[in-house]
Design a protein around this motif. Sequence first.
Motif, short mmCIF file in Angstrom:
data_model
loop_
_atom_site.label_atom_id
_atom_site.label_comp_id
_atom_site.label_asym_id
_atom_site.label_seq_id
_atom_site.Cartn_x
_atom_site.Cartn_y
_atom_site.Cartn_z
N CYS A 235 29.25 40.56 -67.26
CA CYS A 235 30.43 40.29 -68.09
C CYS A 235 31.29 41.56 -68.19
O CYS A 235 30.79 42.61 -68.56
N ASN A 237 33.35 42.23 -70.31
CA ASN A 237 33.60 42.54 -71.72
C ASN A 237 32.39 43.20 -72.38
O ASN A 237 32.54 44.21 -73.07
N CYS A 238 31.19 42.65 -72.16
CA CYS A 238 30.00 43.17 -72.86
C CYS A 238 28.90 43.62 -71.91
O CYS A 238 27.83 44.03 -72.36
N CYS A 255 29.95 33.80 -70.16
CA CYS A 255 29.11 34.81 -70.80
C CYS A 255 28.57 34.26 -72.12
O CYS A 255 29.33 34.05 -73.06
N SER A 257 26.94 35.63 -74.38
CA SER A 257 27.10 36.57 -75.48
C SER A 257 28.53 36.52 -76.05
O SER A 257 28.73 36.57 -77.26
N CYS A 258 29.53 36.41 -75.18
CA CYS A 258 30.93 36.40 -75.63
C CYS A 258 31.44 34.99 -75.95
O CYS A 258 32.35 34.83 -76.76
#
Length: 262
Positions: A235, A237-238, A255, A257-258
Amino acid sequence: MPELPDVEQFKKYADSTIMNQQIKDVEFIDKRMIAFSEKAIKKTLKEHQFINSKRIGKFLLLETDDEMHKWLVLHFGMTGELEYFKDKKTPKYARMLIHFKNGYHLSLNDPRLLGKIDLADNPESYQKRKELGVDALDVSEKQFKEILGKKKSRIKPTLMNQHLITGIGNVYADEILFQSKIHPTTNIDALNNKTLGDLYKNMQMVLKTAIKDNADPKKFPDSFLIPNRRTKGKCPNCAGNIKKIKVAGRGTYFCPSCQGNG
DNA sequence: TTTGATGTTGCTAA
DNA sequence: ATTAGCAACATCAA
Ligand SMILES: [Zn+2]
């Protein structure tokens, strides 16, 4: 590639190559892409020229200067592309060749033959005939919310429904939902007004950015999912692991998580 | 060798 | 009426 940004790229390509070039002949190497009539297409194109172009969703329409000013309609399926060339051999998957009097040729290449070649009286009537929704770059935020507000279905297949909003395919749907931090199977009636507004703004941002970058994933911003859209992708982002699931029969990357776990 | 890949359509079943 | 699942089309690559 052929989703909205890719077809917009084909439009730019056509505009910079074939416009106002006299057509000598048209050759169908594989007739299976013809939606209606080979004879009618040949009659419309031969001894005429393209004078204008328009994109509606994933369709590219090319206006001719024949008596009726009919438009040649191209759909690229999953593997279609345009190739304008002069001194080289015919591309391997050429399905239609338009020969110009300047010695150049335009090839519609499509290995999988999922694209279509058609004729239209004009773009508006074609959009109606094919029951296409409003183009994803033309829809207003208000309209977008009205269209989705009538639906309870899952967000990803709905964004891809060409009868509602036209132009978004499997890859860009994943990108738009990633940017919006929305899980692909979220039911639309679970999205509030602000979330729908964010989704709209991200849709515009993703499509416009992709067009600016010539629909070339290598040029996309580091914040985009698409270059990492694969098994074992990370990802942007994370840095978590990208997960793959099936939604409406299509491979879907997100993702957890996101975007949550659904 | 089998599966899935940027798409669309048509059928079936809740 | 609405939503969802699946097969079909043709070809290549992993
Ligand atoms: Zn993430």
